[in-house]
Design an enzyme around this catalytic site. Structure first.
Site, PDB file in Angstrom:
ATOM      1  N   HIS A  45       3.436  -7.661  -2.117  1.00  0.00           N
ATOM      2  CA  HIS A  45       4.131  -6.360  -2.147  1.00  0.00           C
ATOM      3  C   HIS A  45       3.650  -5.527  -3.341  1.00  0.00           C
ATOM      4  O   HIS A  45       4.407  -5.296  -4.301  1.00  0.00           O
ATOM      5  CB  HIS A  45       5.631  -6.668  -2.258  1.00  0.00           C
ATOM      6  CG  HIS A  45       6.564  -5.526  -2.036  1.00  0.00           C
ATOM      7  ND1 HIS A  45       6.471  -4.325  -2.695  1.00  0.00           N
ATOM      8  CD2 HIS A  45       7.655  -5.422  -1.242  1.00  0.00           C
ATOM      9  CE1 HIS A  45       7.465  -3.530  -2.311  1.00  0.00           C
ATOM     10  NE2 HIS A  45       8.192  -4.181  -1.430  1.00  0.00           N
TER      11      HIS A  45
ATOM     12  N   GLU B  26       1.074  -2.811   0.809  1.00  0.00           N
ATOM     13  CA  GLU B  26       1.288  -4.259   0.764  1.00  0.00           C
ATOM     14  C   GLU B  26       0.474  -4.942   1.861  1.00  0.00           C
ATOM     15  O   GLU B  26       0.532  -4.525   3.014  1.00  0.00           O
ATOM     16  CB  GLU B  26       2.778  -4.548   0.983  1.00  0.00           C
ATOM     17  CG  GLU B  26       3.683  -3.677   0.136  1.00  0.00           C
ATOM     18  CD  GLU B  26       5.128  -3.661   0.629  1.00  0.00           C
ATOM     19  OE1 GLU B  26       5.576  -4.688   1.182  1.00  0.00           O
ATOM     20  OE2 GLU B  26       5.799  -2.646   0.476  1.00  0.00           O
TER      21      GLU B  26
HETATM   22  O1  LIG Z   1      14.371  -3.383  -2.690  1.00  0.00           O
HETATM   23  P1  LIG Z   1      13.465  -4.463  -2.160  1.00  0.00           P
HETATM   24  O2  LIG Z   1      14.195  -5.609  -1.529  1.00  0.00           O
HETATM   25  O3  LIG Z   1      12.482  -4.916  -3.211  1.00  0.00           O
HETATM   26  O4  LIG Z   1      12.610  -3.792  -0.997  1.00  0.00           O
HETATM   27  C1  LIG Z   1      11.893  -2.638  -1.244  1.00  0.00           C
HETATM   28  C2  LIG Z   1      11.205  -2.155   0.038  1.00  0.00           C
HETATM   29  O5  LIG Z   1      10.166  -3.054   0.358  1.00  0.00           O
HETATM   30  C3  LIG Z   1       9.329  -2.594   1.418  1.00  0.00           C
HETATM   31  O6  LIG Z   1       8.313  -3.528   1.617  1.00  0.00           O
HETATM   32  C4  LIG Z   1      10.166  -2.491   2.689  1.00  0.00           C
HETATM   33  O7  LIG Z   1       9.363  -2.040   3.755  1.00  0.00           O
HETATM   34  C5  LIG Z   1      11.330  -1.527   2.436  1.00  0.00           C
HETATM   35  O8  LIG Z   1      12.135  -1.445   3.600  1.00  0.00           O
HETATM   36  C6  LIG Z   1      12.140  -1.992   1.237  1.00  0.00           C
HETATM   37  O9  LIG Z   1      13.148  -1.046   0.959  1.00  0.00           O
END
Ligand SMILES: O=P(O)(O)OC[C@H]1O[C@@H](O)[C@H](O)[C@@H](O)[C@@H]1O
Length: 293
Positions: free
Chosen positions: A164, A266
């Site tokens: 990510h 990502e």
């Molecule tokens: O707040 P988190 O759990 O780290 O996620 C952040 C974002 O991560 C992204 O990868 C998702 O597609 C989103 O939907 C999400 O809001």
């Protein structure tokens, strides 16, 4: 690997955040980086003499058990909400658990670190499978990641994941991403409708998309100029995310205007590209991030 061998490694300093998250600070002739064993998460990376290649929120919470907003958290063994049990943690458990450092090496040109996560009682309570996951970093003027998962079970299992990565941009509405033209994506902002990308991805408000069947190189552009190159192998999905002004304002670990300076691109396998691993089978993927030009 015993911790004393990390102590003996040149270029590194082992420290802790104010809230007690163990950190590995790296100051190498070719690059600077910041790692934590929690989630095997790379928090910062900057080639010597170049710009930072990763973004980390100035409000990020560096506390054991909390996911850190920035760098490259690993979403595993599911990406997004759990497919059938929405009460389970979003993006799986790997990003908030400590991984074991298995290997660390240094020479004058590069460094390598390998982290491993294996099932235990805690992971089995959330995901009843036996597995081993490894994330290896190879740092030089560029940042290379090797991700590997092995099914140690007697039954097949399904998994989805994403590396990510958060990237810095000067101004989101003047940034774009090339390499995804003519690919289908699931648009999470409009109830996961299936759409077709036409031209580069641009940002005017919230963007949350899972591009499918991707594997070609991508590039982040700033005001039309290439800034960062992203390549991957084995990752058939690309998630592009920017929360936009409204959602960003609701996030405690991002400053209100933080969305203007970041974009997530990502690499992983999710949605239609969810993987099935047979007993003994291994999945391998690679991602490379480098400054463009
Ligand atoms: O707040 P988190 O759990 O780290 O996620 C952040 C974002 O991560 C992204 O990868 C998702 O597609 C989103 O939907 C999400 O809001």
């Amino acid at each position: 690997m015993n911790p004393s061998s990390l102590d003996a490694l040149p270029y590194i300093k082992q420290t802790e955040s104010a809230d007690g998250l163990p950190l590995i600070e790296i100051d190498h002739p070719m690059f600077q980086a910041l790692l934590t064993k929690q989630g095997a998460q790379l928090l910062q990376f900057q080639p010597r003499g170049g710009q930072p290649l990763l973004w980390m929120s100035s409000n990020a919470i560096l506390k054991p058990g909390k996911s850190v907003r920035g760098g490259i958290p690993v979403c595993f063994p599911w990406f997004g909400p759990h497919p059938t049990q929405p009460q389970l943690p979003q993006h799986g458990f790997a990003r908030t658990l400590p991984w074991r450092l298995e290997m660390a090496q240094a020479d004058a040109m590069s460094m390598r670190f390998c982290f491993m996560l294996q099932d235990d009682e805690q992971t089995q309570a959330l995901w009843p499978h036996r597995f081993q996951a490894r994330l290896t970093f190879a740092f030089s003027v560029e940042c290379e990641l090797y991700f590997e998962v092995e099914n140690l079970d007697t039954q097949p299992f399904e998994l989805s994941y994403a590396l990510h990565s958060y990237f810095p941009v000067k101004q989101i509405d003047q940034a774009s991403i090339s390499g995804l033209d003519q690919l289908n994506y699931l648009d999470k902002v409009s109830g996961s409708q299936r759409k077709l990308q036409a031209g580069p991805v641009v940002f005017a408000g919230e963007v949350d998309r899972i591009y499918l069947h991707t594997e070609q190189p991508m590039q982040i552009h700033e005001q039309g100029r290439p800034a960062i190159n992203i390549e991957s192998e084995g990752c058939r999905s690309t998630i592009v995310w920017n929360p936009g002004a409204e959602k960003c304002a609701q996030m405690a670990d991002m400053p209100d205007a933080g969305y203007q300076q970041m974009v997530c691109v990502e690499c992983g396998n999710a949605a239609d590209n969810t993987l099935q691993l047979a007993p003994g089978e291994r999945h391998r993927a690679r991602m490379v991030i480098r400054a463009a030009g």
